[in-house]
Design a protein around this motif. Structure first.
Motif, PDB file in Angstrom:
ATOM      1  N   LYS A  82      38.977  28.348  39.452  1.00 27.03           N
ATOM      2  CA  LYS A  82      37.923  28.197  38.441  1.00 27.03           C
ATOM      3  C   LYS A  82      37.015  29.419  38.412  1.00 27.03           C
ATOM      4  CE  LYS A  82      34.238  25.053  36.975  1.00 27.03           C
ATOM      5  NZ  LYS A  82      33.525  23.799  37.279  1.00 27.03           N
ATOM      6  N   GLN A  83      36.683  29.950  39.587  1.00 23.65           N
ATOM      7  CA  GLN A  83      35.804  31.113  39.630  1.00 23.65           C
ATOM      8  C   GLN A  83      36.492  32.348  39.063  1.00 23.65           C
ATOM      9  OE1 GLN A  83      33.895  31.637  43.454  1.00 23.65           O
ATOM     10  NE2 GLN A  83      33.646  29.443  43.689  1.00 23.65           N
ATOM     11  N   ILE A  84      37.794  32.504  39.331  1.00 24.37           N
ATOM     12  CA  ILE A  84      38.522  33.633  38.749  1.00 24.37           C
ATOM     13  C   ILE A  84      38.530  33.519  37.231  1.00 24.37           C
ATOM     14  CG2 ILE A  84      40.810  34.682  38.507  1.00 24.37           C
ATOM     15  CD1 ILE A  84      41.310  34.037  41.433  1.00 24.37           C
ATOM     16  N   SER A  85      38.726  32.304  36.739  1.00 29.18           N
ATOM     17  CA  SER A  85      38.712  32.075  35.294  1.00 29.18           C
ATOM     18  C   SER A  85      37.366  32.449  34.688  1.00 29.18           C
ATOM     19  CB  SER A  85      39.041  30.610  35.005  1.00 29.18           C
ATOM     20  OG  SER A  85      38.952  30.341  33.621  1.00 29.18           O
ATOM     21  N   GLU A  86      36.286  32.066  35.361  1.00 32.55           N
ATOM     22  CA  GLU A  86      34.947  32.404  34.870  1.00 32.55           C
ATOM     23  C   GLU A  86      34.720  33.913  34.884  1.00 32.55           C
ATOM     24  OE1 GLU A  86      32.717  30.408  33.520  1.00 32.55           O
ATOM     25  OE2 GLU A  86      34.107  28.725  33.750  1.00 32.55           O
ATOM     26  N   GLU A  87      35.209  34.586  35.927  1.00 40.64           N
ATOM     27  CA  GLU A  87      35.056  36.042  35.998  1.00 40.64           C
ATOM     28  C   GLU A  87      35.787  36.732  34.854  1.00 40.64           C
ATOM     29  OE1 GLU A  87      33.214  37.795  37.858  1.00 40.64           O
ATOM     30  OE2 GLU A  87      32.746  36.629  39.654  1.00 40.64           O
ATOM     31  N   LEU A  88      36.993  36.260  34.542  1.00 39.28           N
ATOM     32  CA  LEU A  88      37.794  36.889  33.500  1.00 39.28           C
ATOM     33  C   LEU A  88      37.236  36.628  32.107  1.00 39.28           C
ATOM     34  CD1 LEU A  88      41.387  36.181  34.853  1.00 39.28           C
ATOM     35  CD2 LEU A  88      40.086  38.306  34.988  1.00 39.28           C
ATOM     36  N   LYS A  89      36.454  35.553  31.954  1.00 39.13           N
ATOM     37  CA  LYS A  89      35.837  35.275  30.653  1.00 39.13           C
ATOM     38  C   LYS A  89      34.752  36.294  30.335  1.00 39.13           C
ATOM     39  CE  LYS A  89      36.578  30.252  30.535  1.00 39.13           C
ATOM     40  NZ  LYS A  89      35.903  28.934  30.591  1.00 39.13           N
ATOM     41  N   ASP A  90      34.003  36.685  31.335  1.00 39.76           N
ATOM     42  CA  ASP A  90      32.885  37.613  31.145  1.00 39.76           C
ATOM     43  C   ASP A  90      33.157  38.894  31.932  1.00 39.76           C
ATOM     44  OD1 ASP A  90      31.256  35.803  29.581  1.00 39.76           O
ATOM     45  OD2 ASP A  90      30.965  34.687  31.441  1.00 39.76           O
ATOM     46  N   LYS A  91      33.908  39.792  31.340  1.00 36.22           N
ATOM     47  CA  LYS A  91      34.262  41.035  32.021  1.00 36.22           C
ATOM     48  C   LYS A  91      33.054  41.969  32.092  1.00 36.22           C
ATOM     49  CE  LYS A  91      39.214  41.000  31.082  1.00 36.22           C
ATOM     50  NZ  LYS A  91      40.374  41.768  30.566  1.00 36.22           N
ATOM     51  N   ALA A  92      32.891  42.599  33.238  1.00 40.88           N
ATOM     52  CA  ALA A  92      31.774  43.522  33.442  1.00 40.88           C
ATOM     53  C   ALA A  92      31.945  44.774  32.584  1.00 40.88           C
ATOM     54  CB  ALA A  92      31.682  43.891  34.920  1.00 40.88           C
ATOM     55  N   LYS A  93      30.828  45.421  32.299  1.00 42.09           N
ATOM     56  CA  LYS A  93      30.857  46.603  31.436  1.00 42.09           C
ATOM     57  C   LYS A  93      30.516  47.885  32.176  1.00 42.09           C
ATOM     58  CE  LYS A  93      29.599  43.865  27.365  1.00 42.09           C
ATOM     59  NZ  LYS A  93      29.670  42.592  28.077  1.00 42.09           N
ATOM     60  N   THR A  94      29.631  47.820  33.162  1.00 40.48           N
ATOM     61  CA  THR A  94      29.266  49.028  33.899  1.00 40.48           C
ATOM     62  C   THR A  94      30.241  49.264  35.050  1.00 40.48           C
ATOM     63  OG1 THR A  94      27.815  47.838  35.445  1.00 40.48           O
ATOM     64  CG2 THR A  94      26.846  48.588  33.370  1.00 40.48           C
ATOM     65  N   GLN A  95      30.240  50.487  35.581  1.00 39.20           N
ATOM     66  CA  GLN A  95      31.131  50.820  36.689  1.00 39.20           C
ATOM     67  C   GLN A  95      30.848  49.957  37.906  1.00 39.20           C
ATOM     68  OE1 GLN A  95      33.704  52.757  36.821  1.00 39.20           O
ATOM     69  NE2 GLN A  95      34.080  52.677  39.022  1.00 39.20           N
ATOM     70  N   LYS A  96      29.580  49.771  38.236  1.00 38.57           N
ATOM     71  CA  LYS A  96      29.223  48.935  39.375  1.00 38.57           C
ATOM     72  C   LYS A  96      29.670  47.495  39.144  1.00 38.57           C
ATOM     73  CE  LYS A  96      25.342  47.192  42.094  1.00 38.57           C
ATOM     74  NZ  LYS A  96      23.873  47.197  42.296  1.00 38.57           N
ATOM     75  N   GLY A  97      29.415  46.985  37.938  1.00 39.35           N
ATOM     76  CA  GLY A  97      29.807  45.617  37.639  1.00 39.35           C
ATOM     77  C   GLY A  97      31.304  45.409  37.724  1.00 39.35           C
ATOM     78  N   ASN A 106      35.831  43.005  40.458  1.00 39.14           N
ATOM     79  CA  ASN A 106      37.187  43.071  41.009  1.00 39.14           C
ATOM     80  C   ASN A 106      37.224  42.619  42.465  1.00 39.14           C
ATOM     81  OD1 ASN A 106      38.285  43.977  38.626  1.00 39.14           O
ATOM     82  ND2 ASN A 106      38.174  46.140  39.180  1.00 39.14           N
ATOM     83  N   HIS A 107      36.191  42.940  43.221  1.00 38.31           N
ATOM     84  CA  HIS A 107      36.141  42.491  44.616  1.00 38.31           C
ATOM     85  C   HIS A 107      35.976  40.973  44.692  1.00 38.31           C
ATOM     86  CE1 HIS A 107      36.206  45.952  47.377  1.00 38.31           C
ATOM     87  NE2 HIS A 107      35.767  46.647  46.335  1.00 38.31           N
ATOM     88  N   ARG A 108      35.164  40.410  43.794  1.00 39.45           N
ATOM     89  CA  ARG A 108      35.007  38.951  43.801  1.00 39.45           C
ATOM     90  C   ARG A 108      36.323  38.259  43.465  1.00 39.45           C
ATOM     91  NH1 ARG A 108      30.110  40.294  41.150  1.00 39.45           N
ATOM     92  NH2 ARG A 108      31.019  39.785  39.114  1.00 39.45           N
ATOM     93  N   ILE A 109      37.024  38.788  42.477  1.00 40.51           N
ATOM     94  CA  ILE A 109      38.324  38.216  42.119  1.00 40.51           C
ATOM     95  C   ILE A 109      39.304  38.357  43.277  1.00 40.51           C
ATOM     96  CG2 ILE A 109      40.322  38.475  40.594  1.00 40.51           C
ATOM     97  CD1 ILE A 109      38.380  39.305  38.380  1.00 40.51           C
ATOM     98  N   ASN A 110      39.291  39.514  43.919  1.00 37.11           N
ATOM     99  CA  ASN A 110      40.194  39.733  45.058  1.00 37.11           C
ATOM    100  C   ASN A 110      39.894  38.768  46.202  1.00 37.11           C
ATOM    101  OD1 ASN A 110      42.254  41.334  46.507  1.00 37.11           O
ATOM    102  ND2 ASN A 110      40.537  41.980  47.767  1.00 37.11           N
ATOM    103  N   ASN A 111      38.605  38.516  46.455  1.00 38.29           N
ATOM    104  CA  ASN A 111      38.237  37.567  47.517  1.00 38.29           C
ATOM    105  C   ASN A 111      38.765  36.164  47.203  1.00 38.29           C
ATOM    106  OD1 ASN A 111      36.893  39.548  48.930  1.00 38.29           O
ATOM    107  ND2 ASN A 111      34.887  39.050  48.079  1.00 38.29           N
ATOM    108  N   GLN A 112      38.684  35.772  45.942  1.00 39.01           N
ATOM    109  CA  GLN A 112      39.180  34.451  45.568  1.00 39.01           C
ATOM    110  C   GLN A 112      40.708  34.382  45.655  1.00 39.01           C
ATOM    111  OE1 GLN A 112      37.148  32.038  45.340  1.00 39.01           O
ATOM    112  NE2 GLN A 112      35.368  33.376  45.407  1.00 39.01           N
ATOM    113  N   LEU A 113      41.383  35.464  45.307  1.00 39.36           N
ATOM    114  CA  LEU A 113      42.842  35.495  45.442  1.00 39.36           C
ATOM    115  C   LEU A 113      43.257  35.373  46.908  1.00 39.36           C
ATOM    116  CD1 LEU A 113      43.775  38.297  42.882  1.00 39.36           C
ATOM    117  CD2 LEU A 113      44.228  35.856  42.663  1.00 39.36           C
ATOM    118  N   GLN A 114      42.518  36.048  47.779  1.00 39.49           N
ATOM    119  CA  GLN A 114      42.807  35.937  49.207  1.00 39.49           C
ATOM    120  C   GLN A 114      42.577  34.513  49.705  1.00 39.49           C
ATOM    121  OE1 GLN A 114      40.522  38.936  51.248  1.00 39.49           O
ATOM    122  NE2 GLN A 114      41.743  40.622  50.453  1.00 39.49           N
TER     123      GLN A 114
END
Length: 402
Positions: free
Chosen positions: A21-36, A41-49
């Motif tokens: 669910k959290q990965i889905s929420e992240e993909l709905k609102d993609k970040a725009k700045t380099q830091k974001g 991507n790290h948050r998504i990677n943590n959830q995949l792990q």
């Protein structure tokens, strides 16, 4: 009491579903700045792990190599044990209801929110600990399964939601550019490049190690080479946690390295076949004097050291040409551009970047608040008690208790 394996399976499924669910929420609102982008991507990677971890746990449980899970199910299925299991569930339900009432009296919100900050979770955990100490069953049974599950569950939730700051230097700008100034100075000190070589020249040629004379490839050079290679590998992992090209390049280099090294096909190492041939010829002789034995050992050692250096060079060359070619050129252009700007212009650009990051963070906080409010209204329409781990009691148990 209820089966430990059933509870573990349920916890694993719940954690896995939260990650999806959290990965889905992240993909709905993609970040725009380099830091974001990097942090997302790290948050998504943590959830995949976490998904991989929970799936591995469930596979281990379902294999049930010792037959414990099957025995526990059979044990629960017996009438007397089933009654004890239901009684245990009733106790848990009463405890959750008590917890819910106490939280409401304290003015707290007990609805589980995937975007809840870590401080709130810690506060909830402290409240639960205080209440647990006041409850007689925890005083008499400090290592009860319920307490163990709670102590294990809270850190899991905190670990899933928290995110440590990702280290970047000011020059790197959250992965937009490389910061290899220290390696530039070290290369000059080791006389690997001219003392007049500027930073951009170094960036464009640091992987051309075949131009460096063999006599300069000392232990200090090997240490320098290793640091540069590790920096590039860590930079890739920091900026592209979802990428797999680094691993593929490593495998590609290792696949052909040994043969290329022995045949002298690597740039700057064409003399290796002759050196290996001399060593093998000496090794084939039956009688050796001690002096010649010592000499043979020295040659072997030099070939082994040369192999390590050549491997580092091959990896560095592969990274620079395939993974970092665009980034190297972008860093060179940025360095040249900075040389033509004033201090005030540079600071103004940094302030604009900070403003964009702050705006994105504000938007993310607003979306999280809206999602939290929506979840608080719609997520639990039957008002089923919710515990610290965010799990609701099964509906049939609530009906059974009524």
């Amino acid at each position: 009491k209820m089966s430990k394996y059933l509870d573990l399976t349920y916890s694993s499924y719940s954690s896995l579903e939260r990650s999806i669910k959290q990965i889905s929420e992240e993909l709905k609102d993609k970040a725009k700045t380099q830091k974001g982008i990097v942090y997302q991507n790290h948050r998504i990677n943590n959830q995949l792990q976490n998904i991989q971890k929970q799936a591995t746990s469930m596979i281990h449980i379902y294999k049930d190599e010792g037959g414990i899970f099957e025995n526990e199910i059979k044990d629960i299925a017996q009438d007397s044990n089933l009654q004890r299991a239901i009684a245990s569930f009733d106790d848990e339900l009463r405890e959750l209801k008590r917890y819910q009432v106490e939280r409401e009296e304290m003015g707290g919100d007990i609805t589980f929110n995937p975007m809840m900050d870590v401080t709130s979770l810690l506060d909830m955990g402290e409240d639960m600990t205080k209440q647990a100490k006041k409850t007689q069953q925890f005083v008499n049974d400090p290592i009860s399964e319920r307490q163990e599950q709670r102590e294990c569950m809270l850190p899991t939730i905190i670990k899933e939601q928290s995110q440590k700051p990702i280290p970047f230097s000011g020059e790197e700008r959250y992965g937009r550019f490389l910061d290899m100034h220290s390696f530039h100075h070290e290369a000059i000190n080791l006389e690997l490049i001219s003392s007049n070589a500027d930073y951009t020249s170094f960036l464009r040629t640091f992987a051309d190690t075949h131009r460096i004379p063999t006599e300069l490839k000392t232990d200090n050079y090997q240490a320098y080479l290793t640091k540069v290679r590790v920096y590039l590998e860590e930079f890739y992992k920091r900026t592209q946690p979802l990428g797999d090209q680094l691993k593929k390049q490593e495998e590609l280099v290792h696949r052909t390295f040994d043969q290329d090294f022995r045949e002298g096909k690597l740039p700057g190492w064409d003399f290796i076949p002759a050196a290996i041939e001399r060593v093998e010829a000496r090794e084939g002789k039956k009688k050796k004097r001690r002096r010649r034995k010592r000499k043979r050992a020295e040659v072997f050692t030099k070939v082994d050291v040369a192999r390590e250096v050549a491997l580092n060079e091959a990896l560095l060359r592969s990274y620079a040409k395939t993974l970092f070619d665009e980034l190297i050129e972008r860093t060179c252009r940025e360095t040249e551009r900075k040389q033509t700007r004033t201090y005030e212009e540079i600071q103004a650009e940094l302030e604009r970047d900070k403003a964009m990051v702050a705006k994105e963070a504000s938007e993310a906080a607003r979306r999280a608040k809206e999602a939290s409010s929506k979840a608080a209204v719609n997520d639990n329409p039957l008002n089923i008690p919710v515990g610290i781990d965010g799990r609701r009691m099964p509906y049939w148990l609530c009906k059974h208790n009524q």
